[in-house]
Each structure stands twice: as C-alpha cells, then as structure tokens.
Design a protein around this motif. Structure first.
Motif, short mmCIF file in Angstrom:
data_model
loop_
_atom_site.label_atom_id
_atom_site.label_comp_id
_atom_site.label_asym_id
_atom_site.label_seq_id
_atom_site.Cartn_x
_atom_site.Cartn_y
_atom_site.Cartn_z
N VAL A 6 0.84 -1.20 0.00
CA VAL A 6 0.00 0.00 0.00
C VAL A 6 0.87 1.25 0.00
O VAL A 6 0.61 2.20 -0.75
N LYS A 7 1.92 1.25 0.82
CA LYS A 7 2.82 2.40 0.81
C LYS A 7 3.48 2.57 -0.55
O LYS A 7 3.72 3.70 -1.00
N ASP A 242 -0.27 -2.13 5.42
CA ASP A 242 0.84 -3.04 5.09
C ASP A 242 1.18 -3.96 6.26
O ASP A 242 1.51 -5.13 6.04
N TYR A 243 1.12 -3.46 7.47
CA TYR A 243 1.31 -4.36 8.62
C TYR A 243 0.24 -5.45 8.62
O TYR A 243 0.52 -6.62 8.95
N PHE A 244 -0.98 -5.09 8.26
CA PHE A 244 -2.05 -6.07 8.17
C PHE A 244 -1.77 -7.09 7.08
O PHE A 244 -1.90 -8.30 7.29
N LEU A 245 -1.38 -6.62 5.89
CA LEU A 245 -1.10 -7.52 4.78
C LEU A 245 0.07 -8.45 5.09
O LEU A 245 0.14 -9.56 4.55
N ASP A 251 -1.96 -16.72 -0.64
CA ASP A 251 -3.23 -17.36 -0.98
C ASP A 251 -4.44 -16.56 -0.53
O ASP A 251 -5.57 -16.86 -0.91
N GLY A 252 -4.23 -15.53 0.30
CA GLY A 252 -5.32 -14.63 0.68
C GLY A 252 -6.27 -15.16 1.73
O GLY A 252 -7.33 -14.57 1.98
N LEU A 268 -10.26 -3.68 4.34
CA LEU A 268 -9.09 -3.30 3.55
C LEU A 268 -9.55 -2.70 2.22
O LEU A 268 -9.02 -1.67 1.78
N PHE A 269 -10.53 -3.34 1.58
CA PHE A 269 -11.10 -2.78 0.35
C PHE A 269 -11.61 -1.36 0.59
O PHE A 269 -11.40 -0.46 -0.24
#
Length: 626
Positions: A6-7, A242-245, A251-252, A268-269
């Motif tokens: 994201v960053k 990004d910490y969340f991702l 695989d999501g 997140l969306f």
C-alpha cells in the motif's frame, strides 16, 4: 515488516483531494435515479424509525460489563441508536423533504454527547490490558466502534451538510469538534496496537479502524484540513494496511474465517477505495496485485450453499450475506465470479434484507444503495459456479467439493486470531446441509477474550471433530492454545475439476489432507497421531487415524442432525443425511448439547450432538462417511 504494497502504491501519487465518491443530498439527479422499489423501501424504513424511541444509554449500562461480564445489555442500546440514525439519514437523502431532519439531529446529538464511543470490553490503551471501568473522556481510546461512530457522524454530516448549513453552522462545527477530540488528535499523535509495529500480530481491527478513520478525515470540507494534513492520514493508514497484509499468505486466506472476512478483507477494500478516491488512477493499480485478488476471492472459495459457509474459530456457519462491498471488490479486481456471486446473493434476498438492516456503518448503506441497480441487473459468472478445490497453505486449510459433498479440513496451529483449539478438525456438508459440523462461538462475554477463554466448551478440541485422550486417573488431555501446538508433516493433494465444471460419479479424483496432530496436545505420552481426511469425488469421504502413544484415545464427531448408533456401535446414522461406518473403534456415548446461547442459536436452531468413539487397542480408526 516485509510487505510494502500500500505504501508503494501511495508513493506513486501526490497530494490528497477531499473524498467525493458518493453525492451529498443536494445532488438530486443521483439520489432520484434509484429504482422506485429501492426508494420506497428506504423511505418506509425511515418512517418506521421515526416511530422507534431513542434508546437511553446510562453509565450503569457501561459498567454492567465490569460487574457481570455481559456485553449485550450495553451494546443493544448503543447499536440501536446507530441503526435508527442510518435509516433516517437514508430516507431523508432519498426524499429530501425535511421530514426526518429533526429526528436525525436528535440521534446525531445523542451519539455525539455520549461520554465515549469506545465499547466497555475495549476500554484500554494496551492490547489485552485491564479495561477501565469508566469512559476515559480525557484520553479517548480508538477501538472498533469509536472509529465506527466517528465514521457515522462524519458521513452523516457529509451527506447532509447542505441542509445543516441552512439550519446552523454549529452542527458541522460540533461534528468536527467531536471528530478532532476522539479521532483526529489520538490517531495522529498516539500509537494504538492495531496500527501495527511489525512486532505483534494484526487482525481485522487494523483495516476496520483504519477505514473508518479515513472516512472521518477525508470527508471533511475542503478548508478543514490542508492537503498536507490529509496526506498524513493516508501515509499512516498505508503503513497500517501493510502491517495487516504482512499477516497474510499469498493465498489470501483469512485465518479469522468467513465471518471476519467482512471486517478484514472488505475493510481493507474500504481503505483502498478511499485512498484511490482521493489520489487517482496510479493508486488504483493496487487491485491488480495477486494478494489483493486472492483476499477478495476468498469468500467464494468458502461458500457451501445459500447463506452457509465453511467455518472455523469464532466464525459462524451463517456469517452473513454478500452485498455491494463484495460486488465492487470483484469489479475492481477484475473478478467476474466474485462480482456475480455477490450480485446473485443480493438478488436471492428479500427487499428488507437487501437494505442491510443490521449494519451500523452508514458508508456501507450508501454504497449498497448506489450499487443496487447495477447488482440487480448484473449478468455475471457467479451463479451456480462451484469454486475450485483450494489449499490455503498459509493457514493449513483444505476445501474440496464434488456434486454432493463440501469438505473442509484444517491443519495449521492453535494461534489463529479468534482461535479455537481445532488443529486437525474437519467439517462436512452433504447437499448443502450440515453433516459433520464446527459449532462456532457463543455470545461474547468478558470470559471470551481472557485467560479463561478455553474453559468455554465451544473453544475446546473435545467439541471439535478431534481425539481426546485420557490417562489412568481419567484426566482428559485436550489440545492447547498457542503457535507451538501445531500440525506437522502436513501434505495436501488436490485432484480438481476445472472451475465451473463438475466431477462425474466415481470420477476417481481424490482430495486429501494428511498431518500429524500430536504436537497440538503438548503431551509426550502422545507420540504421534496421523490423520488423513479424503474426499473421493463422486463416492464418499474417509477419515483415517493412526495413533502411537500411551493414553486411551476417544474421537469426537459433532453433528447437527441427531445421530443414532447401531447395536454394535459400528455405524452412526446422522438424521436422514447419511451414515458413518467405523472400523477400529466403537461408539461409547452420544452427548446432546443444548443450544441455549443467542449467538449460537442463530446458526443452530436445536441441540447439536457429540458422538464419542473409543479407538481400540490397535490404535487405527477409519471412518467411512457417505
């Protein structure tokens, strides 16, 4: 932190506009373009809300949690205010006659005058810390619902700003005052655990809170923040996302389950939509990322039938219906299956349900209304598409299907967010009906998120489809919570038909998950416990257990339909659905588990059952399920 997604996309942009993704009440052409049945239902809902009394929210209600551990009494009053306000705002935006404005102002001011927007069980600045028994007015806590409440009053003011300006500038000034005090200052100047620091795990709180803070900040009028200040919100939000991702595998898979997909991937969306809405096309390229696409599509892969989904941990088997957020996420990621899946689910619902009456987030109500026409007219590929078999390596979850069965089996460990001790468990649906089940969780109380969590029966491995061991004294040995209590020697094999196709009878395709779950028990007397769960497509399901150890082993099988054992204890008939044939063990008990909890009863309308199978001295058990 290893993820810089994201960053990275934010760095390709400059500046930050004011969010204007949806029109305020003055844009009459857009509000009046709704289909007539939608406008009628929205106004009807507003008229019904006018007749409802506003709830009285007292300090004693706040303190009830600390006296008894009960969250519901406070939350029922707290959330009803927000739902009523949503109905009134939507009705006024559709009708634009002023008839709902007085009631809207009553509700808006009631919410703004609450001493705190933070829920009692979240009233601490420290993760899992001791909660303060009274609202902290001097130093507000941004929890899930402080942020949700901020987003509600902010978006209400955004939508009705042209009307409020004619009444008095004091209305918008008061909204901004509250947002400054409870959202903006703490967000920019403090570190809350859900913001992330790379040292502790994140969960749905991260995108859920972040999205709502962005709604608050980005909908302020153009002269409230300068562009640099708005950009600071974006930069801090991007870091948190990004910490969340960083917690996700490629695989999501959401390790919190399908129910929390709505608060994790979909929030997140929401973050990405808001950021793209104020920065432009360069940021929107993020939707092409494989991880984002897989996070979006996860919910399709978990679907069983109707409103039923594969569930584990605190997730319910009925985690909610799909709507505009999934639809738009599918469109943004170029996933016609997800978009079509969401559209078909909306079309299958009653008109009442299409207006998401239980939802407290006003932003979602607006999103749903503006996507409604497109969704009801959408001709996508989401109808009657059976998803591909899936192996989610990041969490150790296999989901496999044929024309009759949906099978899920879980390896992983016992450190998932909202964890249950369920390493090695499996669930089975036959013709879309629950055959072998995962209970989910009861109503949240103080105990649910405490060191006593695993005293709750639904959290224990004994009430999952797993072995329990007993020693000579009769003491039970169940699985333990923590990352070290893990499945080992995990192997998944998928024999899959192409997406959209079906396997024929006796197709010969096999999907299996094998693992050794002995480590999940943390007892050296359990040397190994090897389990293989297999879907033989077009035929049946088998579970094969091989145990090496000193303790007596009993396997639990949880069912919804009433199980009956034959006289030899070698065959279990599960209602009218089918049967389970045993080899290497015998049924010793069938325990009826009454469902008296309100939350559990939403998924299970009558008692559930625990079948207990004693493994014989050869320590090899086979189950043939069909």
């Amino acid at each position: 932190m290893t993820v810089n997604t994201v960053k990275g996309y934010l760095s390709k942009t400059s500046g930050c506009a004011v969010y204007a993704g949806y029109p305020d009440i003055s844009k009459r052409d857009e509000w009046e373009a709704f289909p007539i049945e939608l406008k009628r239902e929205i106004v009807k809902r507003g008229e019904e809300a006018l007749l409802e009394p506003w709830s009285e929210l007292l300090v004693s209600d706040f303190r009830e949690f600390f006296r008894s551990g009960n969250r519901v009494r406070f939350e029922d009053k707290y959330f009803s205010r927000r739902r009523k306000l949503n109905s009134l705002v939507m009705a006024e935006c559709v009708q634009n006659k002023g008839r709902f404005i007085d009631a809207i102002l009553d509700g808006l001011y009631l919410i703004m005058e609450e001493s705190s927007w933070c829920l009692p069980p979240h009233n601490s600045h420290v993760r899992d810390g001791q909660n303060d028994a009274m609202p902290n007015v001097a130093r507000p806590v941004i929890d899930l619902f402080d942020a949700e409440s901020g987003a509600e009053v902010a978006f209400c003011e955004y939508l009705l700003r042209p009307v409020f300006e004619k009444i008095s500038p004091n209305i918008s000034e008061y909204v901004n005052y509250r947002l400054e005090e409870r959202i903006f200052v703490p967000f920019l100047n403090e570190h809350f655990w859900w913001m992330g620091n790379g040292k502790e795990p994140m969960c749905n709180w991260t995108p859920w809170c972040t999205q709502n803070v962005l709604i608050c900040a980005l909908t302020r009028s153009a002269n409230y923040f300068d562009e640099d200040k708005r950009r600071k919100f974006l930069e801090k939000a991007a870091a948190s996302c990004d910490y969340f991702l960083d917690e996700y595998g490629e695989d999501g898979c959401c390790n919190e389950g399908a129910q929390y997909y709505s608060h994790a991937a979909l929030c997140l969306f929401g973050c990405l939509e808001l950021m793209a809405g104020v920065t432009g096309e360069a940021f929107a390229g993020i939707y092409s990322e494989k991880l984002i696409k897989n996070m979006a599509n996860y919910i399709v892969k978990m679907h069983v039938a109707g409103d039923t989904y594969i569930n584990f941990a605190d997730c319910s088997a009925h985690p909610g219906r799909r709507g505009a957020r999934e639809f738009l996420f599918g469109k943004r990621t170029g996933d016609d299956v997800l978009a079509g899946f969401a559209a078909e689910d909306l079309k299958s619902q009653s008109m009442y349900a299409r207006l998401i009456p239980d939802e407290i987030n006003l932003f979602y109500h607006v999103m749903q209304a503006f996507a409604y026409k497109e969704m009801t007219e959408y001709k996508g590929n989401g109808d009657n598409i059976r998803p591909k078999d899936s192996w989610f390596e990041s969490t150790g979850l296999m989901v496999a299907r044929d024309n009759v069965y949906t099978l899920a089996a879980k390896a992983g460990n016992n450190a998932d967010s909202h964890n249950h001790n369920d390493v090695g468990s499996f669930t089975i649906y036959k013709d879309g009906k629950p055959f072998v089940i995962d209970l989910g969780v009861g109503t949240y109380t103080e105990k649910t998120f405490s060191e006593r969590r695993y005293e709750i029966w639904t959290m224990q491995s004994k009430y999952h489809n797993l072995p329990t061991f007993t020693d000579e004294s009769g003491a039970e040995i169940m699985q333990k919570p923590g990352a070290e209590y893990v499945a080992r020697s995990v192997k998944c094999e998928l024999g899959d038909a192409p997406i959209g196709k079906t396997s024929g009878e006796g197709s010969g395709e096999v999907c299996s998950l094998s693992m050794d779950i002995a480590s999940a028990y943390g007892d050296e007397r359990i040397g190994s416990y090897h389990r293989i769960v297999t879907l033989n497509k077009g035929e049946d399901i088998t579970v094969t257990d091989k145990y090496d150890g000193e303790l007596k082993a009993f396997v639990s099988i949880m069912t919804y339909e009433k199980p009956v054992s034959d006289e030899h204890g070698m065959r279990i008939s599960v209602g009218e659905l089918g049967c389970i044939d045993l080899s290497g063990g015998v049924v010793t008990d069938i325990e009826e588990c009454p469902i008296n909890d309100a939350r559990l009863s939403m998924a299970w309308k009558h008692s559930v059952y625990r079948v207990v199978i004693e493994i014989d001295d050869a320590h090899e058990l086979s189950l043939l399920i069909r």
